[in-house]
Design a protein around this motif. Sequence first.
Motif, PDB file in Angstrom:
ATOM      1  N   HIS A 219      54.849  79.849  -9.335  1.00 16.98           N
ATOM      2  CA  HIS A 219      56.089  79.275  -8.794  1.00 16.98           C
ATOM      3  C   HIS A 219      56.010  79.161  -7.274  1.00 16.98           C
ATOM      4  CE1 HIS A 219      60.290  78.533  -7.906  1.00 16.98           C
ATOM      5  NE2 HIS A 219      60.342  79.642  -7.203  1.00 16.98           N
ATOM      6  N   PHE A 220      55.560  80.228  -6.612  1.00 19.45           N
ATOM      7  CA  PHE A 220      55.474  80.201  -5.147  1.00 19.45           C
ATOM      8  C   PHE A 220      54.468  79.156  -4.675  1.00 19.45           C
ATOM      9  CE2 PHE A 220      57.594  84.361  -5.210  1.00 19.45           C
ATOM     10  CZ  PHE A 220      58.458  84.202  -4.143  1.00 19.45           C
ATOM     11  N   ILE A 221      53.333  79.058  -5.357  1.00 13.63           N
ATOM     12  CA  ILE A 221      52.307  78.097  -4.956  1.00 13.63           C
ATOM     13  C   ILE A 221      52.789  76.657  -5.133  1.00 13.63           C
ATOM     14  CG2 ILE A 221      50.049  77.146  -5.575  1.00 13.63           C
ATOM     15  CD1 ILE A 221      49.110  80.005  -6.119  1.00 13.63           C
ATOM     16  N   LEU A 222      53.386  76.367  -6.292  1.00 13.39           N
ATOM     17  CA  LEU A 222      53.763  74.990  -6.598  1.00 13.39           C
ATOM     18  C   LEU A 222      55.058  74.547  -5.939  1.00 13.39           C
ATOM     19  CD1 LEU A 222      52.922  74.711 -10.425  1.00 13.39           C
ATOM     20  CD2 LEU A 222      51.500  74.073  -8.470  1.00 13.39           C
ATOM     21  N   ASN A 223      55.966  75.505  -5.680  1.00 14.25           N
ATOM     22  CA  ASN A 223      57.310  75.100  -5.278  1.00 14.25           C
ATOM     23  C   ASN A 223      57.830  75.678  -3.966  1.00 14.25           C
ATOM     24  OD1 ASN A 223      57.698  73.685  -7.839  1.00 14.25           O
ATOM     25  ND2 ASN A 223      57.919  75.706  -8.756  1.00 14.25           N
ATOM     26  N   VAL A 224      57.196  76.732  -3.433  1.00 12.02           N
ATOM     27  CA  VAL A 224      57.804  77.401  -2.287  1.00 12.02           C
ATOM     28  C   VAL A 224      56.870  77.413  -1.079  1.00 12.02           C
ATOM     29  CG1 VAL A 224      59.042  79.452  -1.490  1.00 12.02           C
ATOM     30  CG2 VAL A 224      59.111  78.834  -3.916  1.00 12.02           C
ATOM     31  N   THR A 225      56.041  78.445  -0.964  1.00  7.90           N
ATOM     32  CA  THR A 225      55.259  78.649   0.267  1.00  7.90           C
ATOM     33  C   THR A 225      53.832  78.124   0.186  1.00  7.90           C
ATOM     34  OG1 THR A 225      54.616  80.859  -0.510  1.00  7.90           O
ATOM     35  CG2 THR A 225      56.592  80.709   0.849  1.00  7.90           C
ATOM     36  N   GLY A 226      53.446  77.537  -0.929  1.00  8.93           N
ATOM     37  CA  GLY A 226      52.066  77.086  -1.088  1.00  8.93           C
ATOM     38  C   GLY A 226      51.885  75.605  -0.839  1.00  8.93           C
ATOM     39  N   ILE A 227      51.850  74.838  -1.903  1.00 10.39           N
ATOM     40  CA  ILE A 227      51.513  73.425  -1.822  1.00 10.39           C
ATOM     41  C   ILE A 227      52.531  72.582  -1.043  1.00 10.39           C
ATOM     42  CG2 ILE A 227      51.219  71.334  -3.212  1.00 10.39           C
ATOM     43  CD1 ILE A 227      49.724  72.998  -5.258  1.00 10.39           C
ATOM     44  N   PRO A 228      53.845  72.714  -1.262  1.00 10.43           N
ATOM     45  CA  PRO A 228      54.787  71.809  -0.553  1.00 10.43           C
ATOM     46  C   PRO A 228      54.650  71.820   0.973  1.00 10.43           C
ATOM     47  CG  PRO A 228      55.898  72.889  -2.369  1.00 10.43           C
ATOM     48  CD  PRO A 228      54.551  73.549  -2.265  1.00 10.43           C
ATOM     49  N   PRO A 229      54.714  72.991   1.651  1.00 12.53           N
ATOM     50  CA  PRO A 229      54.593  72.947   3.114  1.00 12.53           C
ATOM     51  C   PRO A 229      53.184  72.580   3.578  1.00 12.53           C
ATOM     52  CG  PRO A 229      54.716  75.222   2.355  1.00 12.53           C
ATOM     53  CD  PRO A 229      55.015  74.360   1.178  1.00 12.53           C
ATOM     54  N   THR A 230      52.168  72.979   2.816  1.00  9.24           N
ATOM     55  CA  THR A 230      50.796  72.650   3.192  1.00  9.24           C
ATOM     56  C   THR A 230      50.566  71.145   3.155  1.00  9.24           C
ATOM     57  OG1 THR A 230      49.984  74.771   2.340  1.00  9.24           O
ATOM     58  CG2 THR A 230      48.363  73.018   2.641  1.00  9.24           C
ATOM     59  N   GLU A 231      51.078  70.493   2.104  1.00 11.62           N
ATOM     60  CA  GLU A 231      50.876  69.053   1.973  1.00 11.62           C
ATOM     61  C   GLU A 231      51.768  68.279   2.950  1.00 11.62           C
ATOM     62  OE1 GLU A 231      50.504  67.478  -1.962  1.00 11.62           O
ATOM     63  OE2 GLU A 231      48.535  68.456  -1.969  1.00 11.62           O
ATOM     64  N   ALA A 232      52.934  68.815   3.241  1.00 15.02           N
ATOM     65  CA  ALA A 232      53.794  68.149   4.238  1.00 15.02           C
ATOM     66  C   ALA A 232      53.091  68.120   5.590  1.00 15.02           C
ATOM     67  CB  ALA A 232      55.128  68.878   4.339  1.00 15.02           C
ATOM     68  N   GLN A 233      52.434  69.231   5.936  1.00 13.31           N
ATOM     69  CA  GLN A 233      51.696  69.293   7.196  1.00 13.31           C
ATOM     70  C   GLN A 233      50.485  68.368   7.158  1.00 13.31           C
ATOM     71  OE1 GLN A 233      52.657  70.788   9.920  1.00 13.31           O
ATOM     72  NE2 GLN A 233      50.826  70.172  11.075  1.00 13.31           N
ATOM     73  N   ALA A 234      49.794  68.304   6.011  1.00 16.90           N
ATOM     74  CA  ALA A 234      48.610  67.444   5.877  1.00 16.90           C
ATOM     75  C   ALA A 234      48.989  65.969   6.000  1.00 16.90           C
ATOM     76  CB  ALA A 234      47.934  67.702   4.537  1.00 16.90           C
ATOM     77  N   LEU A 235      50.140  65.600   5.469  1.00 13.21           N
ATOM     78  CA  LEU A 235      50.586  64.212   5.575  1.00 13.21           C
ATOM     79  C   LEU A 235      50.898  63.848   7.024  1.00 13.21           C
ATOM     80  CD1 LEU A 235      52.849  63.960   2.411  1.00 13.21           C
ATOM     81  CD2 LEU A 235      50.738  62.692   2.820  1.00 13.21           C
ATOM     82  N   LYS A 236      51.433  64.814   7.776  1.00 10.15           N
ATOM     83  CA  LYS A 236      51.716  64.565   9.188  1.00 10.15           C
ATOM     84  C   LYS A 236      50.436  64.350   9.978  1.00 10.15           C
ATOM     85  CE  LYS A 236      56.063  67.169   9.604  1.00 10.15           C
ATOM     86  NZ  LYS A 236      56.700  68.363  10.244  1.00 10.15           N
ATOM     87  N   SER A 237      49.402  65.147   9.666  1.00  9.93           N
ATOM     88  CA  SER A 237      48.182  65.109  10.467  1.00  9.93           C
ATOM     89  C   SER A 237      47.149  64.108   9.967  1.00  9.93           C
ATOM     90  CB  SER A 237      47.551  66.506  10.513  1.00  9.93           C
ATOM     91  OG  SER A 237      47.231  66.958   9.208  1.00  9.93           O
ATOM     92  N   ARG A 238      47.187  63.752   8.683  1.00 13.47           N
ATOM     93  CA  ARG A 238      46.148  62.875   8.127  1.00 13.47           C
ATOM     94  C   ARG A 238      46.686  61.593   7.512  1.00 13.47           C
ATOM     95  NH1 ARG A 238      44.954  68.128   7.585  1.00 13.47           N
ATOM     96  NH2 ARG A 238      42.909  68.830   8.303  1.00 13.47           N
ATOM     97  N   GLY A 239      47.985  61.480   7.357  1.00 12.10           N
ATOM     98  CA  GLY A 239      48.620  60.229   6.976  1.00 12.10           C
ATOM     99  C   GLY A 239      48.117  59.607   5.686  1.00 12.10           C
ATOM    100  N   ASP A 240      47.756  58.314   5.762  1.00 10.23           N
ATOM    101  CA  ASP A 240      47.376  57.547   4.576  1.00 10.23           C
ATOM    102  C   ASP A 240      46.137  58.112   3.890  1.00 10.23           C
ATOM    103  OD1 ASP A 240      49.509  55.850   4.896  1.00 10.23           O
ATOM    104  OD2 ASP A 240      48.361  54.334   6.005  1.00 10.23           O
ATOM    105  N   ALA A 241      45.239  58.705   4.663  1.00  6.63           N
ATOM    106  CA  ALA A 241      44.036  59.286   4.058  1.00  6.63           C
ATOM    107  C   ALA A 241      44.419  60.396   3.089  1.00  6.63           C
ATOM    108  CB  ALA A 241      43.104  59.829   5.142  1.00  6.63           C
ATOM    109  N   TYR A 242      45.431  61.175   3.470  1.00  5.08           N
ATOM    110  CA  TYR A 242      45.846  62.257   2.565  1.00  5.08           C
ATOM    111  C   TYR A 242      46.666  61.712   1.401  1.00  5.08           C
ATOM    112  CZ  TYR A 242      46.663  66.986   1.063  1.00  5.08           C
ATOM    113  OH  TYR A 242      46.644  68.148   0.333  1.00  5.08           O
ATOM    114  N   ARG A 243      47.409  60.636   1.606  1.00  6.41           N
ATOM    115  CA  ARG A 243      48.150  60.017   0.509  1.00  6.41           C
ATOM    116  C   ARG A 243      47.191  59.507  -0.559  1.00  6.41           C
ATOM    117  NH1 ARG A 243      51.050  58.292   5.048  1.00  6.41           N
ATOM    118  NH2 ARG A 243      53.157  59.207   5.135  1.00  6.41           N
ATOM    119  N   GLU A 244      46.077  58.950  -0.124  1.00  2.77           N
ATOM    120  CA  GLU A 244      45.068  58.485  -1.076  1.00  2.77           C
ATOM    121  C   GLU A 244      44.442  59.673  -1.804  1.00  2.77           C
ATOM    122  OE1 GLU A 244      42.546  55.888  -3.217  1.00  2.77           O
ATOM    123  OE2 GLU A 244      44.496  55.718  -2.230  1.00  2.77           O
TER     124      GLU A 244
END
Length: 264
Positions: A219-244
């Motif tokens: 639950h924490f990984i999928l919904n709280v402190t794991g994937i959501p904030p990590t991917e939000a940061q990755a989208l900010k720094s890597r943009g379309d490359a990370y979306r792909e």
Amino acid sequence: MNPWLMILIAWFSMAIVMSLLWGFQRRTNDAGIVDVAWGMGVGLLALFFAWGSTDGDLTRRIIIATLSLVWAIRLSAYILWRVFTMPEDGRYQSLKKDWGAVAQLKLFWFFQFQAIGSLLFALPMLIAARGKSSLGIFDLLGICIWLIAIIGELIADWQLARFRAKSENQGQVCQEGLWKYSRHPNYFFEWLHWWAYVCLAVTAPWGWVTILGPLLMLHFILNVTGIPPTEAQALKSRGDAYREYQRTTSAFFPWRPKLEKVAV
């Protein structure tokens, strides 16, 4: 020792440690130290629980203490290296920005929440350590799961560190090795590791409760402190490359990547 007394001592100790570390992060301006303390706290609490559970099988207690400490030292050492060699984790930078003037107050309670988290995730070790039966097939299965998980996490961390160490990869998305099959293989193997204690606790009183460990971690990984904030940061720094990367690669469970779209 009475298990409830051990739990009370464990919570009080972690609350003090996290309070001190909250003060430390105010001076260093890097809240990432909480991740070091969380993992090491789980390992030390497991050692305490194994020591205090004198009515449990001695061999089982030694194994649980050893596995927990090795896991904690490996994870905490890796995070500590990142704290000292890299900028503050983007997740905490974003939290401080969002919280504004009350950031430090909220961080204090965040650190206290992590103290409770360390205790909760050490409870499966307490239950397992109180098992009285000698080692059996489930215990061997638990040790095998632990080995696979630790080796997998080591490989994932090494592959990511090697990718980031190359200057030409700055701002790029790591898709090498295990990262080709999962966007977060380190999280996957971390989650897998918690099933080891479920197996080790099967024959202990209330052993079934330990299944809450991997479920809560998932639950924490999928919904709280794991994937959501990590991917939000990755989208900010890597943009379309990370979306792909999100489009073609499994978020958590390792799986073959999707085929690229074929132009018509």
